[in-house]
Design a protein around this motif. Structure first.
Motif, PDB file in Angstrom:
ATOM      1  N   VAL A   1       0.837  -1.200   0.000  1.00  0.00           N
ATOM      2  CA  VAL A   1       0.000   0.000   0.000  1.00  0.00           C
ATOM      3  C   VAL A   1       0.871   1.250   0.000  1.00  0.00           C
ATOM      4  N   ALA A   2       1.907   1.265   0.841  1.00  0.00           N
ATOM      5  CA  ALA A   2       2.797   2.426   0.926  1.00  0.00           C
ATOM      6  C   ALA A   2       3.491   2.699  -0.401  1.00  0.00           C
ATOM      7  N   GLU A   3       3.932   1.657  -1.074  1.00  0.00           N
ATOM      8  CA  GLU A   3       4.610   1.828  -2.361  1.00  0.00           C
ATOM      9  C   GLU A   3       3.648   2.369  -3.420  1.00  0.00           C
ATOM     10  N   ALA A   4       2.429   1.838  -3.439  1.00  0.00           N
ATOM     11  CA  ALA A   4       1.440   2.308  -4.417  1.00  0.00           C
ATOM     12  C   ALA A   4       1.085   3.766  -4.163  1.00  0.00           C
ATOM     13  N   ALA A   5       0.945   4.140  -2.893  1.00  0.00           N
ATOM     14  CA  ALA A   5       0.626   5.529  -2.561  1.00  0.00           C
ATOM     15  C   ALA A   5       1.762   6.464  -2.969  1.00  0.00           C
ATOM     16  N   LEU A   6       3.009   6.039  -2.738  1.00  0.00           N
ATOM     17  CA  LEU A   6       4.155   6.875  -3.114  1.00  0.00           C
ATOM     18  C   LEU A   6       4.250   7.009  -4.636  1.00  0.00           C
ATOM     19  N   GLU A   7       3.969   5.954  -5.351  1.00  0.00           N
ATOM     20  CA  GLU A   7       3.967   6.031  -6.814  1.00  0.00           C
ATOM     21  C   GLU A   7       2.926   7.038  -7.311  1.00  0.00           C
ATOM     22  N   SER A   8       1.760   7.004  -6.705  1.00  0.00           N
ATOM     23  CA  SER A   8       0.711   7.944  -7.105  1.00  0.00           C
ATOM     24  C   SER A   8       1.110   9.377  -6.765  1.00  0.00           C
ATOM     25  N   LEU A   9       1.727   9.580  -5.606  1.00  0.00           N
ATOM     26  CA  LEU A   9       2.180  10.920  -5.236  1.00  0.00           C
ATOM     27  C   LEU A   9       3.225  11.430  -6.230  1.00  0.00           C
ATOM     28  N   CYS A  10       4.149  10.579  -6.601  1.00  0.00           N
ATOM     29  CA  CYS A  10       5.162  10.977  -7.586  1.00  0.00           C
ATOM     30  C   CYS A  10       4.521  11.333  -8.924  1.00  0.00           C
ATOM     31  N   THR A  11       3.495  10.561  -9.307  1.00  0.00           N
ATOM     32  CA  THR A  11       2.803  10.856 -10.570  1.00  0.00           C
ATOM     33  C   THR A  11       2.118  12.213 -10.509  1.00  0.00           C
ATOM     34  N   ILE A  12       1.446  12.480  -9.395  1.00  0.00           N
ATOM     35  CA  ILE A  12       0.732  13.755  -9.250  1.00  0.00           C
ATOM     36  C   ILE A  12       1.706  14.922  -9.230  1.00  0.00           C
ATOM     37  N   TRP A  13       2.758  14.828  -8.423  1.00  0.00           N
ATOM     38  CA  TRP A  13       3.692  15.946  -8.288  1.00  0.00           C
ATOM     39  C   TRP A  13       4.519  16.141  -9.561  1.00  0.00           C
ATOM     40  N   ARG A  14       4.819  15.062 -10.262  1.00  0.00           N
ATOM     41  CA  ARG A  14       5.536  15.201 -11.528  1.00  0.00           C
ATOM     42  C   ARG A  14       4.667  15.940 -12.544  1.00  0.00           C
ATOM     43  N   HIS A  15       3.380  15.655 -12.523  1.00  0.00           N
ATOM     44  CA  HIS A  15       2.453  16.329 -13.428  1.00  0.00           C
ATOM     45  C   HIS A  15       2.321  17.809 -13.070  1.00  0.00           C
ATOM     46  N   ASP A  16       2.240  18.109 -11.768  1.00  0.00           N
ATOM     47  CA  ASP A  16       2.092  19.500 -11.335  1.00  0.00           C
ATOM     48  C   ASP A  16       3.399  20.276 -11.433  1.00  0.00           C
ATOM     49  N   GLY A  17       4.519  19.574 -11.338  1.00  0.00           N
ATOM     50  CA  GLY A  17       5.821  20.236 -11.391  1.00  0.00           C
ATOM     51  C   GLY A  17       6.213  20.916 -10.104  1.00  0.00           C
ATOM     52  N   VAL A  18       5.454  20.741  -9.054  1.00  0.00           N
ATOM     53  CA  VAL A  18       5.752  21.382  -7.776  1.00  0.00           C
ATOM     54  C   VAL A  18       5.139  20.532  -6.664  1.00  0.00           C
ATOM     55  N   VAL A  19       5.793  20.578  -5.495  1.00  0.00           N
ATOM     56  CA  VAL A  19       5.306  19.849  -4.330  1.00  0.00           C
ATOM     57  C   VAL A  19       5.430  20.760  -3.118  1.00  0.00           C
ATOM     58  N   GLY A  20       4.425  20.724  -2.276  1.00  0.00           N
ATOM     59  CA  GLY A  20       4.466  21.508  -1.051  1.00  0.00           C
ATOM     60  C   GLY A  20       5.441  20.903  -0.046  1.00  0.00           C
ATOM     61  N   GLU A  21       6.271  21.768   0.521  1.00  0.00           N
ATOM     62  CA  GLU A  21       7.274  21.267   1.463  1.00  0.00           C
ATOM     63  C   GLU A  21       6.622  20.656   2.694  1.00  0.00           C
ATOM     64  N   ASN A  22       5.491  21.205   3.098  1.00  0.00           N
ATOM     65  CA  ASN A  22       4.796  20.656   4.263  1.00  0.00           C
ATOM     66  C   ASN A  22       4.340  19.225   4.020  1.00  0.00           C
ATOM     67  N   LEU A  23       3.967  18.901   2.775  1.00  0.00           N
ATOM     68  CA  LEU A  23       3.586  17.523   2.443  1.00  0.00           C
ATOM     69  C   LEU A  23       4.815  16.636   2.316  1.00  0.00           C
ATOM     70  N   LEU A  24       5.863  17.189   1.731  1.00  0.00           N
ATOM     71  CA  LEU A  24       7.081  16.404   1.529  1.00  0.00           C
ATOM     72  C   LEU A  24       7.695  15.984   2.858  1.00  0.00           C
ATOM     73  N   LEU A  25       7.662  16.862   3.846  1.00  0.00           N
ATOM     74  CA  LEU A  25       8.280  16.561   5.141  1.00  0.00           C
ATOM     75  C   LEU A  25       7.496  15.521   5.935  1.00  0.00           C
TER      76      LEU A  25
END
Length: 202
Positions: A157-181
């Motif tokens: 589950v953790a790996e699938a969630a991280l893959e989805s997060l990478c897909t979303i942030w790669r598409h947006d081109g930006v990630v919030g530091e508060n979420l990243l931390l």
């Protein structure tokens, strides 16, 4: 209208009785044939208005007042005026369904899916499929749920969630530091390796 309502209420009550077919035939003649015959007669009389004819008493005369047979049609004007109103009501209902009802249903369904994603009672395989499936939504509630799922005890589950997060942030081109931390250190490095911009919330 009353005749139509009466026929509609009486026919089902007759069921399979022998008189049912006879009643249906007579009702069809009375409710369909008679109005059609009346309209046809009115149409013919309107066409004959002001035509010359030779009565038996002699002398040419004209048919007067033939147009008056069309006066009963004026009773249909209110019904005809209601047709545009009915169309506007149907159109407004469809627009309201598309603008308000469907988004509410979609939001409710998404909320149920995200709750299932965080529910340990749901099988890990199903939660992993859900985590990959919601990546296309890219909404704030989805990202929040995926950040929580990235720290799940089930590695799948953790790996699938991280893959989805990478897909979303790669598409947006930006990630919030508060979420990243909020991710694990190794997961943070994986996200930073994507080369996307880290934006500070302050």
């Amino acid at each position: 209208m009353l005749a139509w309502l009466t026929a509609a209420s009486v026919l089902p009550a007759l069921g399979d009785e022998p008189a049912a077919e006879q009643f249906a035939l007579e009702a069809g003649v009375g409710l369909v044939g008679v109005p059609l015959l009346t309209l046809a007669t009115m149409f013919v009389l309107v066409l004959l208005a002001d035509r010359r004819f030779e009565p038996p008493t002699g002398g040419a005369q004209r048919i007067r007042g033939g147009w008056m047979v069309s006066l009963p049609l004026l009773l249909l004007l209110p019904v005809g005026m209601l047709v545009p109103l009915q169309y506007l009501i149907v159109l407004g209902t469809q627009l309201a369904y598309v603008v308000w009802v469907l988004p509410c249903d979609d939001a409710r369904d998404t909320a149920n899916v995200l709750r299932a994603l965080a529910d340990p009672a749901v099988p890990a395989e199903q939660r992993a499929r859900t985590a990959r499936a919601v990546a296309g939504l890219r909404t704030s509630p989805v990202v929040e749920a995926l950040v929580l799922a990235a720290a799940d005890e089930e590695p799948e589950v953790a790996e699938a969630a991280l893959e989805s997060l990478c897909t979303i942030w790669r598409h947006d081109g930006v990630v919030g530091e508060n979420l990243l931390l909020r991710l694990a250190p190794k997961d943070q490095e994986r996200v930073r390796a994507l080369g996307i911009k880290v934006r500070s919330p302050w």
